[in-house]
Design an enzyme around this catalytic site. Structure first.
Site, mmCIF file in Angstrom:
data_model
loop_
_atom_site.group_PDB
_atom_site.id
_atom_site.type_symbol
_atom_site.label_atom_id
_atom_site.label_comp_id
_atom_site.label_asym_id
_atom_site.label_seq_id
_atom_site.Cartn_x
_atom_site.Cartn_y
_atom_site.Cartn_z
ATOM 1 N N ASP A 63 7.446 61.783 56.174
ATOM 2 C CA ASP A 63 7.591 61.144 55.038
ATOM 3 C C ASP A 63 7.357 59.730 55.034
ATOM 4 O OD1 ASP A 63 8.510 60.757 52.278
ATOM 5 O OD2 ASP A 63 10.300 59.676 52.756
ATOM 6 N N THR A 96 4.191 59.248 49.194
ATOM 7 C CA THR A 96 4.390 57.894 50.005
ATOM 8 C C THR A 96 3.209 57.871 50.922
ATOM 9 O OG1 THR A 96 6.108 59.045 51.196
ATOM 10 C CG2 THR A 96 6.611 57.555 49.385
ATOM 11 N N THR A 97 2.833 58.805 51.521
ATOM 12 C CA THR A 97 1.747 58.947 52.591
ATOM 13 C C THR A 97 0.544 58.522 52.167
ATOM 14 O OG1 THR A 97 3.269 60.564 53.681
ATOM 15 C CG2 THR A 97 1.144 60.012 54.744
ATOM 16 N N ASP A 399 12.863 64.213 47.926
ATOM 17 C CA ASP A 399 11.587 64.169 47.558
ATOM 18 C C ASP A 399 11.270 65.173 46.409
ATOM 19 O OD1 ASP A 399 10.898 62.287 49.190
ATOM 20 O OD2 ASP A 399 9.279 63.124 50.186
#
Length: 531
Positions: A63, A96-97, A399
């Site tokens: 994550d 988020t990446t 997530d």
């Protein structure tokens, strides 16, 4: 004749034209180094990172927000990338990446434009305009859904889970995430407070045994050493913040008793004091006591437990301070700080409270909470073989919950697998030809920078990125808006039909946040150190 050395005037620093561009270059380099560090963890075939924290803890995760949060990033411009990823985590929860990789790619584009001699402010403002246009394109190509369409929601959640360790369990975890969000949705149906969903981690068992409980689950055990009940129907719950033990003198003081009659008197007083408290509790018709953890005195002593078990009252002690709010919200009981305030109207009610054993550990379930004035809450018991798996499962479920929350906020889905990025890239390239001057260059660089997402997806899946991205461009030119990279097919295909879906909010917020971050990095032309 001796050469005369001219001393540079003290304001020479202002004439140093190179400094701002050097600072900018250093900032861009530092931020790109961070984004390259997590590039390999994008997508369903992305790798995981193992992080050893300062206190010797080990974290395994892919994550983006978690990795960046624990990375020791010292450079101030690189820290901005960590903050962008954290902002995406708060806003959308997923992607988020992607947001960090996008920012790095846009910074690379900005660097190339700076080398052409274009002014940084121009680049930053054009990037923001391009980002605004991108969000319009995304909203155009999105498919509206309704929250009643459970299948679509589950598909979106399983796309989010596909890149995690727990991907093979997504058939169990996706419906679980969808159901838990739909149970705690607010009246207007436009937002979800994820604090109403409590994730409880228990070591033991496998991920398959993760379950959703409509009600409250406590990890504390029922106190049984005085023979009290472990199962109560039609429960009336009291949540107390005072101690059921005799008062102690202060830390440094000691009471010296040198006469056994006085000793007797003290014990009698203790007994009467505790009996009085227990009777008051029984009088308020309370039959389940939750006692907050106490540091200075015992929260409850053996004598009090004996009285309570005689009165058939179930006792659960060591409730943490931060659980109090959740318990008060979900069972409808108000915290009671003093025995004199212990009245019936402050109690919560539930159909059944019982202690169950599953996979080697005991939990207390509170079910059938039916008061009118309380918000519904749910608990998810996450199980796993060890702490590393448990933590990563918890992050993955979080997530997935965030993905469903995005769909509640903005009820639209788009195809995943790099399809939206290629589509935006194509449209911006087309529109750049109609622009004049510098902006045309900037738009083209912005468009090609977006292709980093499909390129990275292809690289991580072991495909040839050039072939795949070219194929995707062709398909999009011929009108296949939803063509993206399908890792199952190991090539380009219609990802919407393959059920690789993501909420439109994830992509729009990623592009907006990335362009804002690039703007703030480009506008810095000097770093000063304060004393």
């Amino acid at each position: 004749m001796a050469t005369v050395r001219t001393v540079a005037p003290s304001n020479a620093t202002f004439k140093d034209k190179e400094k701002p561009s050097e600072v900018r270059r250093a900032n861009i380099l530092a931020a790109r180094a961070v984004s390259d560090a997590i590039r390999t963890s994008l997508g369903p075939k992305g790798m995981d990172k193992m992080i050893k924290t300062g206190n010797g803890e080990i974290i395994i995760s892919n994550d983006g927000a978690t990795i960046l949060k624990h990375m020791a990033v010292l450079h101030p411009a690189a820290r901005m990338l960590v903050d962008v990823s954290a902002a995406q985590d708060v806003e959308a929860g997923d992607g988020t990446t992607s947001v960090a990789i996008l920012t790095g790619s846009l910074l690379g584009a900005a660097d190339r434009l700076l080398n052409k001699g274009i002014h940084p402010t121009l680049i930053a403002e054009s990037f923001q305009r391009a980002a605004k246009r991108s969000t319009e394109v995304l909203l155009d190509m999105s498919h509206k859904i309704s929250l009643d369409d459970r299948e679509q929601l589950i598909r979106a959640a399983s796309t989010s889970l596909s890149s995690k360790i727990v991907s093979q369990h997504s058939s169990l975890l996706s419906p679980l995430a969808v159901d838990s969000v739909l149970k705690v949705i607010n009246e207007e149906g436009n937002n979800v407070d994820l604090n109403d969903i409590r994730l409880i981690k228990k070591v033991g068992g496998t991920i398959d045994e993760t379950e959703l409980v409509k009600g409250v689950v406590l990890t504390q055990n029922v106190v049984k050493n005085a023979g009290g009940p472990t199962r109560i129907e039609k429960a009336r719950i009291g949540l107390v913040q005072f101690q059921l033990s005799p008062p102690k003198p202060d830390m440094e003081n000691n009471v010296v008793v040198n006469d056994y009659r006085q000793m007797d008197k003290i014990l009698k007083e203790e007994r009467a004091y505790l009996l009085n408290i227990c009777k008051k509790i029984k009088k308020a018709k309370c039959n389940v006591l939750l006692i907050q953890k106490s540091i200075l005195r015992d929260a409850v002593n053996d004598l009090a437990l004996h009285f309570l078990s005689k009165l058939n009252i179930m006792v659960i002690k060591d409730i943490e301070r931060d659980e109090i709010e959740f318990l008060a919200k979900s069972t409808g009981c108000k915290p009671i700080a003093d025995i004199d305030n212990f009245t019936e109207d402050r109690l919560g009610s539930a159909e059944l409270i019982e202690e169950l054993e599953s996979s080697g550990s005991k939990i207390v379930k509170i079910t059938g909470i039916s008061s009118k004035n309380i918000k519904p809450t749910v608990s998810v018991i996450v199980r796993g073989a060890n702490h590393l798996v448990l933590d990563e499962t918890e992050r993955s479920i979080h997530d997935a919950l965030c993905v469903i929350r995005c769909l509640v906020k903005e009820k639209a889905l788009i195809a995943g697998g790099g399809a939206p990025e290629i589509e935006i890239s194509r449209i911006l390239m087309k529109e750049s030809t109609k622009l004049s001057g510098v902006e045309q260059f900037v738009y083209q660089e912005f468009a090609s920078a977006l292709e980093v997402i499909p390129t990275t997806l292809a690289e991580n899946a072991g495909l040839n990125p050039i072939n795949v991205v070219t194929d995707l461009r062709n398909r999009h030119e011929s009108g296949e808006k939803n063509a993206g990279i399908s890792v199952r097919r190991s090539g380009a295909s219609n990802t919407y039909d393959e059920h690789v879906l993501q909420p439109v909010l994830v992509s729009t917020s990623a592009i907006t946040l990335a362009s804002e971050c690039v703007k703030s990095i480009l506008r810095i032309d000097d770093i000063q150190f304060a004393r």
